[in-house]
Scaffold this motif. Structure first.
Motif, mmCIF file in Angstrom:
data_model
loop_
_atom_site.group_PDB
_atom_site.id
_atom_site.type_symbol
_atom_site.label_atom_id
_atom_site.label_comp_id
_atom_site.label_asym_id
_atom_site.label_seq_id
_atom_site.Cartn_x
_atom_site.Cartn_y
_atom_site.Cartn_z
ATOM 1 N N THR A 154 0.834 -1.211 0.000
ATOM 2 C CA THR A 154 0.000 0.000 0.000
ATOM 3 C C THR A 154 0.864 1.254 0.000
ATOM 4 O O THR A 154 0.630 2.197 -0.769
ATOM 5 N N GLN A 155 1.847 1.298 0.894
ATOM 6 C CA GLN A 155 2.736 2.454 0.979
ATOM 7 C C GLN A 155 3.538 2.623 -0.314
ATOM 8 O O GLN A 155 3.657 3.731 -0.850
ATOM 9 N N LEU A 156 4.066 1.523 -0.853
ATOM 10 C CA LEU A 156 4.922 1.592 -2.043
ATOM 11 C C LEU A 156 4.128 2.013 -3.277
ATOM 12 O O LEU A 156 4.635 2.735 -4.137
ATOM 13 N N ASN A 157 2.896 1.567 -3.380
ATOM 14 C CA ASN A 157 2.092 1.915 -4.551
ATOM 15 C C ASN A 157 1.658 3.378 -4.560
ATOM 16 O O ASN A 157 1.092 3.866 -5.546
ATOM 17 N N SER A 158 1.923 4.086 -3.468
ATOM 18 C CA SER A 158 1.619 5.519 -3.442
ATOM 19 C C SER A 158 2.646 6.317 -4.253
ATOM 20 O O SER A 158 2.384 7.464 -4.616
ATOM 21 N N PHE A 159 3.805 5.721 -4.547
ATOM 22 C CA PHE A 159 4.790 6.377 -5.406
ATOM 23 C C PHE A 159 4.337 6.220 -6.858
ATOM 24 O O PHE A 159 4.175 5.110 -7.348
ATOM 25 N N LYS A 160 4.144 7.332 -7.543
ATOM 26 C CA LYS A 160 3.601 7.290 -8.895
ATOM 27 C C LYS A 160 4.676 7.146 -9.973
ATOM 28 O O LYS A 160 4.407 6.632 -11.054
ATOM 29 N N THR A 161 5.883 7.624 -9.686
ATOM 30 C CA THR A 161 6.966 7.551 -10.670
ATOM 31 C C THR A 161 8.237 7.071 -9.989
ATOM 32 O O THR A 161 8.375 7.149 -8.752
ATOM 33 N N THR A 162 9.182 6.595 -10.798
ATOM 34 C CA THR A 162 10.468 6.152 -10.255
ATOM 35 C C THR A 162 11.209 7.321 -9.618
ATOM 36 O O THR A 162 11.830 7.171 -8.558
ATOM 37 N N SER A 163 11.176 8.484 -10.250
ATOM 38 C CA SER A 163 11.885 9.641 -9.701
ATOM 39 C C SER A 163 11.296 10.032 -8.343
ATOM 40 O O SER A 163 12.030 10.432 -7.420
ATOM 41 N N ASP A 164 9.992 9.897 -8.199
ATOM 42 C CA ASP A 164 9.334 10.168 -6.907
ATOM 43 C C ASP A 164 9.824 9.177 -5.855
ATOM 44 O O ASP A 164 10.128 9.540 -4.710
ATOM 45 N N PHE A 165 9.941 7.916 -6.237
ATOM 46 C CA PHE A 165 10.425 6.875 -5.336
ATOM 47 C C PHE A 165 11.864 7.164 -4.914
ATOM 48 O O PHE A 165 12.216 7.078 -3.732
ATOM 49 N N ILE A 166 12.739 7.486 -5.893
ATOM 50 C CA ILE A 166 14.151 7.755 -5.605
ATOM 51 C C ILE A 166 14.286 8.925 -4.633
ATOM 52 O O ILE A 166 15.115 8.904 -3.720
#
Length: 528
Positions: free
Chosen positions: A443-455
């Motif tokens: 659930t928490q991880l799927n809140s990141f919409k793009t790779t750059s947002d995740f990084i």
């Protein structure tokens, strides 16, 4: 008149048939390989096989003996001429084709249980409702859980003809659910990642040269150009090659005019030149190509042409050194022979094929020895054959006979790392941990919409690190004494593994490249 034709017709047919037989007999004498196919005299190999089959004290499987004999014969030739048994040929051809018929899942085996790691978007399993984290219990009526089963065995169960159905019974949480899946065409992409790093600098990673590579490469380039591509990093590290025509087509996109890309020649194979044929998509922009000891064959053709014409800066380590061309011949029993028919030469005439006079074992060990003798750690340790020295158009010295030496050397990332660090990767703990972390925090991880947002925003906490240390300890690997450098490297790789669960290889490499020395050096070179 018709009666006269009917009288002479049999004679005309006879004369035509006799003339055809005589012409065919004469043509036989000029056919290449006529002695091989001639039945006038039986070869000793066939005589021995016949005697074993009819006279040997015990019954034997002559087909297996024949395969062994063929492999022994090829072992006296070169390391890249190989016999492909009939039961392995489909897999080999699928890899060349760039697709296969299956259900569209990535899986891993944990504790004798097949776990779904990823589901191909819009593929057959996706449409049927299979999810990441599902565990396979049965394939049709064959139980697959709790058994010692290999990846190859499960692939044979899952793959099949187009539009055929397979029933997969999965365990999801505590429920056992059957899914009927219609097999479809599953693409095996040659492009692992393609994105803009910064300031118009694009990145494309190719993992092989299959029948679809050029098309995929062009699609990636066109997409990057729409995003403002000005300079490019082409990553060919670990790319073992493939189809020569795909590599020359990509080279054509970087080189102008009718420049020579490569030429091939062999004792029974006339010289053939591959030249630029059309205006390229990226003939002027600055270009860096990444290479290492896993870069081979068709990849080296591409790199060799770009280096000879001073079109690109090669960054990394010395390439594998395979300068032989193979052609695949299908055999009567469904097997195939992939036979070396020619050598290839770069535009200035260098063959980069390493010596194989000491046999196949020593040939492949030479690459491993680069890690032992320090070559992968220091540019000064790179071995060159001084008798095979060439000059490029701008006077730069390059060498043949042992792969392609980069213009800018990058040492291996894992130099001086401990045995514990190496065991983590040998046993696949990073990818395993990334998978289980995703399941626990989806659930928490799927809140990141793009790779750059995740990084930018993902944080791997100290508690997360302790969980990884505990997981390694269960596999008898102690990480409590590793260096800070090793810890930082492991955390970076764990984060990239988690990103792969979200965005597959695109996420993996985009995350990993933020710490990759070769990529960072390339960005520095292109930013000057």
């Amino acid at each position: 008149m018709n009666k006269k034709i009917q009288v002479w017709l049999p004679l005309l047919f006879s004369i035509t048939m006799i003339a055809g037989m005589m012409i065919g007999y004469k043509m036989r004498d000029n056919m290449p390989g006529k002695n091989f196919f001639s039945t006038d005299k039986r070869r000793p190999l066939q005589e021995v096989m016949d005697l074993i089959e009819t006279k040997y004290v015990d019954s034997v499987k002559t087909a297996e003996l024949t395969d062994t004999a063929i492999a022994a014969i090829l072992g006296k030739l070169d390391p890249h001429s190989v016999f492909i048994p009939a039961d392995e040929l489909q897999g080999v051809n699928d890899d060349i084709a760039g697709n296969f018929f299956g259900i569209g899942v990535e899986f891993n085996i944990f504790n004798d249980t097949i776990n779904v790691i990823n589901v191909v978007p819009d593929g057959p399993s996706f449409k049927a409702g299979i999810k990441t984290g599902d565990k396979f219990i049965k394939v049709n009526e064959t139980p697959v859980a709790g058994k010692k089963i290999t990846g190859d065995q499960i692939r044979k169960l899952l793959r099949g003809d187009l539009d055929t159905k397979v029933v997969i019974t999965v365990l999801r949480e505590s429920q056992t659910i059957p899914f009927t899946i219609t097999r479809g065409m599953i693409p095996v992409s040659s492009v692992d990642a393609s994105y803009i790093i910064e300031n118009g600098i694009g990145y494309i990673r190719l993992n092989k040269f299959s029948q679809s590579t050029y098309r995929e490469f062009m699609q990636a380039m066109e997409a990057l150009q729409k995003q403002g591509l000005k300079k490019l990093i082409l990553d060919l590290r670990g790319n073992g090659g493939g189809i020569l025509d795909e590599a020359t087509s990509i080279a054509d996109e970087f080189l102008d005019g009718d420049k020579l890309i490569v030429y091939t020649e062999g004792t029974h194979f006339a010289k053939k030149e591959y030249r630029c044929k059309r205006p390229g998509l990226f003939e002027k922009g600055e270009l860096v190509v990444l290479a290492d000891e896993g870069t081979a064959s068709a990849s080296e053709i591409l790199i060799g042409a770009l280096q000879d014409w001073n079109r690109a800066t090669i960054v990394g380590r010395r390439s594998f050194g395979k300068g032989l061309v193979q052609e695949q011949f299908d055999l009567s029993d469904g097997s195939a022979l992939r036979l070396t028919i020619a050598r290839y030469y770069t535009p200035i005439g260098r063959s980069i094929q390493r010596s194989y006079t000491n046999g196949g074992k020593a040939y492949y060990e030479e690459v491993a020895n680069r890690f032992h003798d320090g070559e992968v750690n220091s540019a000064d340790s790179v071995k060159h054959d001084s008798t095979k020295m060439f000059k490029t158009q701008n006077g730069k010295i390059v060498y043949g006979g042992g792969g392609i030496t980069p213009d800018v050397f990058i040492p291996v990332d894992t130099a001086d790392f401990s045995a514990a660090f190496a065991k983590v990767f040998y046993r696949g703990l990073v990818s395993d941990f990334g998978y289980h972390y995703y399941l626990q925090n989806a659930t928490q991880l799927n809140s990141f919409k793009t790779t750059s947002d995740f990084i930018k925003n993902f944080s791997f906490t100290e508690d997360n690190w302790k969980q990884f240390v505990s997981a390694a300890a269960k596999d008898s690997i102690r990480l409590d004494t590793i260096s800070e450098k090793e810890k930082a490297s492991l955390i970076a790789r764990i984060q990239s593994s988690i990103a792969r669960q979200l965005w597959r290889n695109e996420g993996l490499y985009e995350t990993l490249n933020t710490k990759d020395k070769a990529v960072l050096k390339s960005v520095e070179l292109l930013s000057r």
